[in-house]
Design a protein around this motif. Structure first.
Motif, PDB file in Angstrom:
ATOM      1  N   SER A 191      -2.128  14.575   3.698  1.00 56.40           N
ATOM      2  CA  SER A 191      -2.775  15.036   2.457  1.00 56.40           C
ATOM      3  C   SER A 191      -1.770  15.644   1.495  1.00 56.40           C
ATOM      4  O   SER A 191      -2.154  16.108   0.419  1.00 56.40           O
ATOM      5  N   ALA A 192      -0.477  15.677   1.867  1.00 55.82           N
ATOM      6  CA  ALA A 192       0.535  16.320   1.037  1.00 55.82           C
ATOM      7  C   ALA A 192       0.860  15.458  -0.173  1.00 55.82           C
ATOM      8  O   ALA A 192       1.173  14.270  -0.017  1.00 55.82           O
ATOM      9  N   PRO A 193       0.793  16.008  -1.390  1.00 57.66           N
ATOM     10  CA  PRO A 193       1.176  15.233  -2.574  1.00 57.66           C
ATOM     11  C   PRO A 193       2.614  14.734  -2.450  1.00 57.66           C
ATOM     12  O   PRO A 193       3.502  15.455  -1.990  1.00 57.66           O
ATOM     13  N   GLY A 194       2.826  13.482  -2.843  1.00 53.67           N
ATOM     14  CA  GLY A 194       4.158  12.898  -2.794  1.00 53.67           C
ATOM     15  C   GLY A 194       4.380  11.940  -1.640  1.00 53.67           C
ATOM     16  O   GLY A 194       5.362  11.186  -1.649  1.00 53.67           O
ATOM     17  N   VAL A 195       3.503  11.957  -0.607  1.00 50.47           N
ATOM     18  CA  VAL A 195       3.679  10.978   0.468  1.00 50.47           C
ATOM     19  C   VAL A 195       3.457   9.587  -0.114  1.00 50.47           C
ATOM     20  O   VAL A 195       2.644   9.400  -1.030  1.00 50.47           O
ATOM     21  N   TYR A 196       4.156   8.615   0.415  1.00 56.14           N
ATOM     22  CA  TYR A 196       4.125   7.292  -0.196  1.00 56.14           C
ATOM     23  C   TYR A 196       3.920   6.208   0.870  1.00 56.14           C
ATOM     24  O   TYR A 196       4.208   6.396   2.053  1.00 56.14           O
ATOM     25  N   ALA A 197       3.454   5.065   0.435  1.00 52.39           N
ATOM     26  CA  ALA A 197       3.215   3.916   1.319  1.00 52.39           C
ATOM     27  C   ALA A 197       3.105   2.678   0.449  1.00 52.39           C
ATOM     28  O   ALA A 197       3.087   2.755  -0.777  1.00 52.39           O
ATOM     29  N   GLY A 198       3.036   1.538   1.113  1.00 51.80           N
ATOM     30  CA  GLY A 198       2.887   0.281   0.385  1.00 51.80           C
ATOM     31  C   GLY A 198       4.187  -0.488   0.315  1.00 51.80           C
ATOM     32  O   GLY A 198       4.864  -0.680   1.330  1.00 51.80           O
ATOM     33  N   ALA A 199       4.584  -0.891  -0.900  1.00 51.40           N
ATOM     34  CA  ALA A 199       5.733  -1.786  -1.081  1.00 51.40           C
ATOM     35  C   ALA A 199       7.039  -0.998  -1.163  1.00 51.40           C
ATOM     36  O   ALA A 199       7.852  -1.213  -2.070  1.00 51.40           O
ATOM     37  N   PHE A 200       7.277  -0.101  -0.212  1.00 50.82           N
ATOM     38  CA  PHE A 200       8.479   0.732  -0.284  1.00 50.82           C
ATOM     39  C   PHE A 200       9.731  -0.010   0.176  1.00 50.82           C
ATOM     40  O   PHE A 200      10.830   0.543   0.129  1.00 50.82           O
ATOM     41  N   GLN A 201       9.600  -1.270   0.654  1.00 54.96           N
ATOM     42  CA  GLN A 201      10.766  -2.078   1.011  1.00 54.96           C
ATOM     43  C   GLN A 201      11.046  -3.163  -0.032  1.00 54.96           C
ATOM     44  O   GLN A 201      11.813  -4.084   0.222  1.00 54.96           O
ATOM     45  N   ALA A 202      10.448  -3.025  -1.199  1.00 57.75           N
ATOM     46  CA  ALA A 202      10.612  -4.065  -2.223  1.00 57.75           C
ATOM     47  C   ALA A 202      12.069  -4.223  -2.641  1.00 57.75           C
ATOM     48  O   ALA A 202      12.498  -5.309  -3.052  1.00 57.75           O
ATOM     49  N   TYR A 203      12.863  -3.144  -2.544  1.00 53.35           N
ATOM     50  CA  TYR A 203      14.268  -3.220  -2.953  1.00 53.35           C
ATOM     51  C   TYR A 203      15.085  -4.179  -2.076  1.00 53.35           C
ATOM     52  O   TYR A 203      16.181  -4.587  -2.443  1.00 53.35           O
ATOM     53  N   LEU A 204      14.536  -4.549  -0.870  1.00 51.82           N
ATOM     54  CA  LEU A 204      15.223  -5.495   0.008  1.00 51.82           C
ATOM     55  C   LEU A 204      15.017  -6.943  -0.431  1.00 51.82           C
ATOM     56  O   LEU A 204      15.665  -7.857   0.081  1.00 51.82           O
ATOM     57  N   GLY A 205      14.104  -7.156  -1.360  1.00 44.29           N
ATOM     58  CA  GLY A 205      13.866  -8.501  -1.875  1.00 44.29           C
ATOM     59  C   GLY A 205      13.416  -9.469  -0.795  1.00 44.29           C
ATOM     60  O   GLY A 205      12.653  -9.114   0.101  1.00 44.29           O
ATOM     61  N   ASP A 206      13.943 -10.709  -0.876  1.00 43.55           N
ATOM     62  CA  ASP A 206      13.508 -11.736   0.071  1.00 43.55           C
ATOM     63  C   ASP A 206      14.251 -11.657   1.404  1.00 43.55           C
ATOM     64  O   ASP A 206      14.136 -12.556   2.236  1.00 43.55           O
ATOM     65  N   GLN A 207      14.995 -10.578   1.643  1.00 47.50           N
ATOM     66  CA  GLN A 207      15.651 -10.412   2.939  1.00 47.50           C
ATOM     67  C   GLN A 207      14.644 -10.099   4.042  1.00 47.50           C
ATOM     68  O   GLN A 207      14.932 -10.317   5.223  1.00 47.50           O
ATOM     69  N   VAL A 208      13.494  -9.554   3.661  1.00 47.48           N
ATOM     70  CA  VAL A 208      12.421  -9.285   4.619  1.00 47.48           C
ATOM     71  C   VAL A 208      11.109  -9.757   3.993  1.00 47.48           C
ATOM     72  O   VAL A 208      10.981  -9.798   2.766  1.00 47.48           O
ATOM     73  N   PRO A 209      10.103 -10.116   4.804  1.00 46.88           N
ATOM     74  CA  PRO A 209       8.798 -10.507   4.248  1.00 46.88           C
ATOM     75  C   PRO A 209       8.183  -9.345   3.472  1.00 46.88           C
ATOM     76  O   PRO A 209       8.067  -8.232   3.992  1.00 46.88           O
ATOM     77  N   GLN A 210       7.817  -9.578   2.234  1.00 46.47           N
ATOM     78  CA  GLN A 210       7.256  -8.523   1.403  1.00 46.47           C
ATOM     79  C   GLN A 210       5.727  -8.495   1.546  1.00 46.47           C
ATOM     80  O   GLN A 210       4.978  -8.997   0.708  1.00 46.47           O
ATOM     81  N   VAL A 211       5.304  -7.923   2.667  1.00 42.45           N
ATOM     82  CA  VAL A 211       3.886  -7.735   2.950  1.00 42.45           C
ATOM     83  C   VAL A 211       3.686  -6.295   3.384  1.00 42.45           C
ATOM     84  O   VAL A 211       4.630  -5.615   3.814  1.00 42.45           O
ATOM     85  N   TYR A 212       2.458  -5.817   3.272  1.00 45.47           N
ATOM     86  CA  TYR A 212       2.166  -4.472   3.753  1.00 45.47           C
ATOM     87  C   TYR A 212       2.297  -4.448   5.273  1.00 45.47           C
ATOM     88  O   TYR A 212       1.694  -5.281   5.965  1.00 45.47           O
TER      89      TYR A 212
END
Length: 490
Positions: free
Chosen positions: A82-103
């Motif tokens: 519940s802490a403000p600032g926690v994050y989730a989702g596409a946080f690996q987007a900076y890796l591009g197509d090096q990894v599958p971009q799925v949740y």
């Protein structure tokens, strides 16, 4: 603009500054985030599901989030915050197509919640533009951790498999050995059971029938069919009931109409049917005993091969027959090799036993045989795996030769590097040859080479014929030295 189903609303740069992720950003950077991102409100319920395309990075402003992973057919909660600032989702987007971009998890909220949502493409561009050095460090951290996890996982699986094999060989070996002993005792008892033939010549013919059954030699299909017809006719002519049921067992034991005529001549006419029935039952018993004995001995052979392969019931370092290790590994991998691969053993049996760590050498043989099988399978036409041993001066050569497509010259020098693989994603970790190199060079003071042209690839292991205990010897190459050491490539 909306993300995965929330309600959009305005973005306040000062609210973003209050979050630990963004507190060090400049006013211009915060303004850009608000221009390209947005705030979304979600009622209690799902936000996104594991495996869907990762479209947004979500940063919690207020509310409660629950992240879960799908394991064994169930959703398992992995974190709740519940802490403000926690994050989730596409946080690996900076890796591009090096990894599958799925949740890589599912996210839901347990109460009405607000998020700052940033499109995955925007997040990736901002990361590369604002934090280029951090991106390189994060890439190294991500792939390094992933590779380490794979290496540790492979080792743990091998240890678990070895422990399981050791337990199974013990549990299977005892009853299988008991079955072999019981079969032998039952055969002896059956041999002492008096026959119903009456008369020494008839008894002798009965023993002849049993002896033929024990040899396991029976006629081919065409000859067997002819013999069955002939025996059925003879038995029918002599008034024996259900002659067609008795004939197959007699033929399987290698008997023919001539033997049946001799039995008829040695038996009173009114006892002939009982004599044939007795012989048929005795022969069937013998054939079943032979089948049971063959099956249990094959179980014992597999148990022995598994015990030899795992080496878990023996000292780590010992004087070893390399050919026994090769045979046990080939037997353990027989299903992997399949019908399309012909295995040729070209052994120099005059080679002496060597000082070695047999469990580790079996791991080398496994890696090299599996790679050869994969190469042959990739051709789609089958092929030949030749395992050869020979003496080369003061060393023993163990060579694995396959008829696969070969190794391209431009990648040959990288074959023994950790995490390098030519197999498709998901089919190889790139650790097999690296581990094999360490075992052969570091632990046994030998060398590992490859020679390859299309249709003829040879991985060659050379081991000292007369060496001190590898366990007592100091490791003469560190991992860094190993990577810079000449790999004996052509």
């Amino acid at each position: 603009m909306t993300g995965d189903g929330g309600t959009p609303s305005g973005c306040d740069p000062q609210e973003l500054r209050s979050l630990f992720l963004f507190e060090k950003l400049t006013p211009d950077q915060l303004a850009r985030l608000c221009r390209e991102g947005h705030v979304e409100r979600f009622p209690a319920g799902p936000v996104y599901r594991e495996g869907d395309p990762a479209a947004q990075l979500y940063v919690l402003l207020d509310g409660t989030v629950v992240l879960s992973r799908h394991v064994g057919g169930q959703d398992v909660e992995v974190t709740r915050a519940s802490a403000p600032g926690v994050y989730a989702g596409a946080f690996q987007a900076y890796l591009g197509d090096q990894v599958p971009q799925v949740y890589n998890n599912s996210m839901r909220v347990t109460e009405p919640s607000r998020f700052f949502a940033l499109p995955a493409g925007t997040f990736a561009a901002i990361m590369h533009e604002w934090f280029p050095m951090a991106v390189h460090l994060l890439e190294g951290l991500f792939f390094g951790a992933k590779s380490t996890q794979e290496a540790i996982g492979q080792r743990e699986r091998l240890l678990a498999l070895g422990s399981l094999a050791a337990g199974l060989t013990h549990e299977l070996g005892n009853p299988a050995a008991a079955a072999v002993r019981a079969t032998a005792a039952l055969r002896e008892l059956a041999g002492r059971t008096p026959g119903a033939t009456g008369g020494s010549e008839a008894d002798r013919l009965r023993e002849e029938a049993l002896a033929r059954a024990r040899t396991g030699i029976s006629p081919g299909p065409v000859e067997a069919a002819d013999r069955e017809d002939a025996i059925t006719d003879r038995l029918t002519d002599r008034g024996v009931a259900e002659a067609w049921e008795l004939a197959p067992a007699l033929v399987q034991a290698g008997l023919d109409a001539d033997w049946l005529d001799r039995l008829a001549a040695a038996t009173p006419e009114d006892e002939f049917g009982a004599a044939v029935l007795g012989v048929s039952h005795a022969v069937e018993t013998e054939l079943l005993l032979a089948e049971i004995e063959d099956a249990t001995r094959r179980v014992l052979d597999l148990v022995g091969a598994a015990r030899q392969y795992t080496q878990l019931d023996r000292a780590p370092y010992q004087v070893t027959d390399v050919h026994e290790l090769l045979d046990s590994t080939l037997q353990m991998l027989s299903r992997r090799l399949g019908a399309g691969i012909t295995v040729v053993r070209d052994y120099d049996r005059s080679l002496p036993r060597i000082s070695a760590l047999p469990g580790e050498l079996n791991q080398v043989w496994t890696n090299l045989i599996d790679n050869a099988a994969w190469a042959i399978d990739s051709t789609g036409a089958g092929g030949t795996l030749t395992v050869r041993t020979a003496r080369e001066g003061d060393r023993m050569l163990v060579e694995f030769r396959d008829t696969g497509p070969g190794v391209a010259p431009e990648i040959r020098e990288r074959l023994f590097d950790p995490f390098f693989t030519t197999k498709p994603v998901g089919e190889g970790t790139g650790l097999g040859l690296d581990i094999s190199w360490r075992i052969v060079v570091d632990h046994h003071h030998g060398d590992l080479r490859v020679e390859s042209v299309p249709g003829d690839t040879r991985f060659q292991v050379r081991l000292p014929l007369d060496s001190d205990s590898p366990a007592a010897a100091s490791t003469h190459e560190s991992s860094h030295e190993k990577l810079s050491h000449e790999k004996e490539l052509p």
